[in-house]
Design an enzyme around this catalytic site. Structure first.
Site, PDB file in Angstrom:
ATOM      1  N   GLU A   1      38.674  -2.712  -0.746  1.00 31.77           N
ATOM      2  CA  GLU A   1      38.640  -2.779   0.716  1.00 31.77           C
ATOM      3  C   GLU A   1      37.323  -2.108   1.071  1.00 31.77           C
ATOM      4  O   GLU A   1      37.034  -0.998   0.613  1.00 31.77           O
ATOM      5  CB  GLU A   1      39.823  -2.011   1.318  1.00 31.77           C
ATOM      6  CG  GLU A   1      41.167  -2.692   1.116  1.00 31.77           C
ATOM      7  CD  GLU A   1      41.271  -4.026   1.853  1.00 31.77           C
ATOM      8  OE1 GLU A   1      40.554  -4.224   2.855  1.00 31.77           O
ATOM      9  OE2 GLU A   1      42.077  -4.875   1.426  1.00 31.77           O
TER      10      GLU A   1
ATOM     11  N   THR B   1      29.165   2.969  -3.794  1.00 24.42           N
ATOM     12  CA  THR B   1      28.356   2.998  -2.573  1.00 24.42           C
ATOM     13  C   THR B   1      27.653   4.340  -2.404  1.00 24.42           C
ATOM     14  O   THR B   1      28.130   5.361  -2.903  1.00 24.42           O
ATOM     15  CB  THR B   1      29.291   2.751  -1.358  1.00 24.42           C
ATOM     16  OG1 THR B   1      28.600   3.077  -0.161  1.00 24.42           O
ATOM     17  CG2 THR B   1      30.548   3.614  -1.413  1.00 24.42           C
ATOM     18  N   ASP B   2      26.555   4.334  -1.652  1.00 21.08           N
ATOM     19  CA  ASP B   2      25.874   5.606  -1.332  1.00 21.08           C
ATOM     20  C   ASP B   2      26.696   6.435  -0.348  1.00 21.08           C
ATOM     21  O   ASP B   2      26.421   7.620  -0.147  1.00 21.08           O
ATOM     22  CB  ASP B   2      24.464   5.343  -0.779  1.00 21.08           C
ATOM     23  CG  ASP B   2      24.429   4.500   0.495  1.00 21.08           C
ATOM     24  OD1 ASP B   2      25.502   4.059   0.965  1.00 21.08           O
ATOM     25  OD2 ASP B   2      23.315   4.275   1.021  1.00 21.08           O
ATOM     26  N   GLU B   3      27.733   5.811   0.270  1.00 24.45           N
ATOM     27  CA  GLU B   3      28.509   6.530   1.289  1.00 24.45           C
ATOM     28  C   GLU B   3      29.315   7.681   0.691  1.00 24.45           C
ATOM     29  O   GLU B   3      29.748   8.579   1.410  1.00 24.45           O
ATOM     30  CB  GLU B   3      29.425   5.561   2.056  1.00 24.45           C
ATOM     31  CG  GLU B   3      28.617   4.430   2.653  1.00 24.45           C
ATOM     32  CD  GLU B   3      29.333   3.585   3.690  1.00 24.45           C
ATOM     33  OE1 GLU B   3      30.328   4.047   4.271  1.00 24.45           O
ATOM     34  OE2 GLU B   3      28.877   2.456   3.921  1.00 24.45           O
TER      35      GLU B   3
ATOM     36  N   TYR C   1      37.258   5.147   3.826  1.00 23.24           N
ATOM     37  CA  TYR C   1      36.620   4.212   2.889  1.00 23.24           C
ATOM     38  C   TYR C   1      35.816   4.971   1.828  1.00 23.24           C
ATOM     39  O   TYR C   1      36.040   4.790   0.620  1.00 23.24           O
ATOM     40  CB  TYR C   1      35.698   3.235   3.643  1.00 23.24           C
ATOM     41  CG  TYR C   1      34.720   2.514   2.731  1.00 23.24           C
ATOM     42  CD1 TYR C   1      35.166   1.600   1.770  1.00 23.24           C
ATOM     43  CD2 TYR C   1      33.341   2.763   2.801  1.00 23.24           C
ATOM     44  CE1 TYR C   1      34.270   0.955   0.913  1.00 23.24           C
ATOM     45  CE2 TYR C   1      32.446   2.120   1.951  1.00 23.24           C
ATOM     46  CZ  TYR C   1      32.918   1.218   1.012  1.00 23.24           C
ATOM     47  OH  TYR C   1      32.038   0.584   0.161  1.00 23.24           O
TER      48      TYR C   1
ATOM     49  N   SER D   1      37.888   6.972  -0.593  1.00 23.09           N
ATOM     50  CA  SER D   1      38.595   6.182  -1.611  1.00 23.09           C
ATOM     51  C   SER D   1      37.611   5.675  -2.666  1.00 23.09           C
ATOM     52  O   SER D   1      37.946   5.606  -3.847  1.00 23.09           O
ATOM     53  CB  SER D   1      39.367   5.021  -0.971  1.00 23.09           C
ATOM     54  OG  SER D   1      38.486   4.078  -0.395  1.00 23.09           O
ATOM     55  N   LYS D   2      36.389   5.352  -2.271  1.00 21.15           N
ATOM     56  CA  LYS D   2      35.382   4.937  -3.265  1.00 21.15           C
ATOM     57  C   LYS D   2      35.004   6.138  -4.146  1.00 21.15           C
ATOM     58  O   LYS D   2      34.820   6.004  -5.357  1.00 21.15           O
ATOM     59  CB  LYS D   2      34.128   4.367  -2.588  1.00 21.15           C
ATOM     60  CG  LYS D   2      34.313   3.029  -1.905  1.00 21.15           C
ATOM     61  CD  LYS D   2      34.701   1.894  -2.847  1.00 21.15           C
ATOM     62  CE  LYS D   2      33.585   1.449  -3.772  1.00 21.15           C
ATOM     63  NZ  LYS D   2      33.975   0.253  -4.567  1.00 21.15           N
TER      64      LYS D   2
ATOM     65  N   PRO E   1      27.501  -5.443  19.777  1.00 17.96           N
ATOM     66  CA  PRO E   1      28.014  -4.098  20.062  1.00 17.96           C
ATOM     67  C   PRO E   1      27.300  -3.048  19.197  1.00 17.96           C
ATOM     68  O   PRO E   1      27.321  -3.132  17.972  1.00 17.96           O
ATOM     69  CB  PRO E   1      29.493  -4.196  19.672  1.00 17.96           C
ATOM     70  CG  PRO E   1      29.590  -5.355  18.723  1.00 17.96           C
ATOM     71  CD  PRO E   1      28.403  -6.236  18.926  1.00 17.96           C
TER      72      PRO E   1
ATOM     73  N   HIS F   1      31.152   9.095  12.439  1.00 18.72           N
ATOM     74  CA  HIS F   1      30.044   8.188  12.077  1.00 18.72           C
ATOM     75  C   HIS F   1      28.945   8.923  11.294  1.00 18.72           C
ATOM     76  O   HIS F   1      28.329   9.860  11.806  1.00 18.72           O
ATOM     77  CB  HIS F   1      29.461   7.625  13.380  1.00 18.72           C
ATOM     78  CG  HIS F   1      28.646   6.401  13.221  1.00 18.72           C
ATOM     79  ND1 HIS F   1      28.287   5.618  14.285  1.00 18.72           N
ATOM     80  CD2 HIS F   1      28.101   5.811  12.139  1.00 18.72           C
ATOM     81  CE1 HIS F   1      27.555   4.598  13.868  1.00 18.72           C
ATOM     82  NE2 HIS F   1      27.430   4.704  12.568  1.00 18.72           N
TER      83      HIS F   1
END
Ligand code: NAD
Ligand code: TYD
Length: 337
Positions: A82, A123-125, A150, A153-154, A205, A277
């Site tokens: 996801e 991911t870099d996140e 997210y 969980s990664k 947006p 964010h």
């Protein structure tokens, strides 16, 4: 070689399957995908009759189907996840299930079946958020500090993959890449959402002040990097893969897309910010450049132009996707249709 690709019907996975069959035509590729809202077999229409390609529908959380599909596999590239931060805020449960528990199922099966390589896509996140005024970037030694369901969980899945290397000797490699863009990206993500909204005559947006920074990586550059890691990467190692953007913020990205489409800033609409964010991501990809000789083929502007052209020419693909479930999600997330 028999290659198992999980999540091969999603954005990066399908680009990777197409890339692999083109560049390694002698290999067998099995695409194992649950076909969630994000999976789309249309992406793979051009290879569906290729005798070296096989699609198997299944869930990585389901031990029996995973065990069945693993027979005879040499290498796994694990994309299935996801993947959207906003959806993880609305519903974290599926993220923990697929990204953490599903990865555990794959790791155990890979171990049991003695696969020669398990490559995990991350991911870099997982590294958290950088300050706008900082000059530093994330690299392979950055401490994990995930801040969304997210990315948490990664991060969990990355830790598990590394644990299976150290504890059980599973031959793994991991890559942490930045934000991808390119053909077949689900239009819930920023760049395809912006392009397709503009093509529909709608506004884009923009969350909060729009001064959030991402590092943008073209999907084909990403696929070449994974190929190099599979060929020459060292077991147990992590590689960061980023693009050629230099701290470009979301408003600047939108302005480039508007320029490409001959539109003006009246098409921008500032909306409520995303909770938690992350302000800035920036990725230092010196290691993969020095050790494996990888770098992006082109800069952001060239790849963005090509991407805008692809969505302009493939209207039917995204019009089909922006139907049904997508409309429900869009209304929930943005409050309008
Ligand atoms: P995506 O959402 O477009 O595709 C995910 C695919 O996984 C879909 O085809 C879906 O059907 C499949 N899937 C989901 N749950 C599954 C399950 N339980 N069993 C089997 N298949 C399942 O995602 P993407 O953007 O292509 O990302 C692929 C990978 O790359 C993910 O691991 C993601 O975390 C990582 N990543 C993506 C980006 C990005 O910018 N898109 C950046 C960094 C890392
Ligand atoms: P996204 O594509 O969701 O990737 P991620 O959050 O995983 O980096 O978003 C990229 C950036 O664009 C991020 O700063 C959030 C912002 N964004 C908007 O401003 N508006 C939107 O509608 C979306 C989807 C994202």
């Amino acid at each position: 070689m028999k290659l198992l690709v999980t999540g091969g019907a999603g954005f990066i996975g399908s680009n990777f399957v197409l890339y692999w069959l083109k560049n390694h035509p002698q290999d067998k590729v099995i695409n194992f995908d649950k076909l969630t809202y994000a999976g789309n077999l249309e992406n793979l229409e051009s290879v569906e009759n290729n005798p070296n390609y096989e699609f198997v529908q299944g869930d990585i959380c389901d031990e029996d189907s995973v065990e069945k599909v693993m027979a005879g596999v040499d290498t796994i590239v694990h994309f299935a996840a996801e993947s959207h931060v906003d959806r993880s805020i609305l519903n974290p449960s599926d993220f923990v299930k697929t990204n953490v528990l599903g990865t555990r199922v794959l790791l155990d099966s890979a171990l049991k079946n003695k696969v020669k390589r398990f490559h995990h896509i991350s991911t870099d996140e997982v590294f958290g958020s950088l300050k706008l005024e900082d000059k530093n970037k994330f690299n392979e030694r950055t401490t994990y500090n995930p801040r969304s369901p997210y990315s948490a969980s990664k991060a969990g899945s990355d830790h598990l993959v590394r644990a299976y290397y150290f504890t059980y000797g599973l031959p793994v490699t991991i890559s942490n890449c930045s934000n991808n863009f390119g053909p077949y990206q689900f239009p819930e993500k920023f760049i395809p959402l912006a392009i397709t909204n503009l093509l529909e005559g709608k506004k884009v947006p923009v969350y909060g002040d729009g001064l959030y920074v991402r590092d943008w990586l073209y999907v084909e550059d990403h696929c070449r990097a994974i190929d190099l890691i599979l060929q020459k990467g060292k077991l147990g190692e992590t590689y960061c893969i980023g693009g050629l953007t230099q701290d470009i913020n979301n408003l600047e990205v939108i302005k480039k897309i508007l320029d490409n489409l001959g539109k003006d800033e009246k098409s921008i609409e500032f909306v409520k910010d995303r909770p938690g964010h992350d302000r800035r991501y920036a990725l230092d990809w010196t290691k993969i450049n020095k050790e494996l000789g990888w770098k992006p083929l082109y800069g952001f502007d060239e790849w963005l132009k090509k991407t805008v052209k692809w969505y302009t020419e493939n209207r039917r693909w995204w019009e089909d996707v922006k139907n049904g479930e997508y409309k429900k999600y869009y209304k929930k997330q943005y409050g309008v249709l």
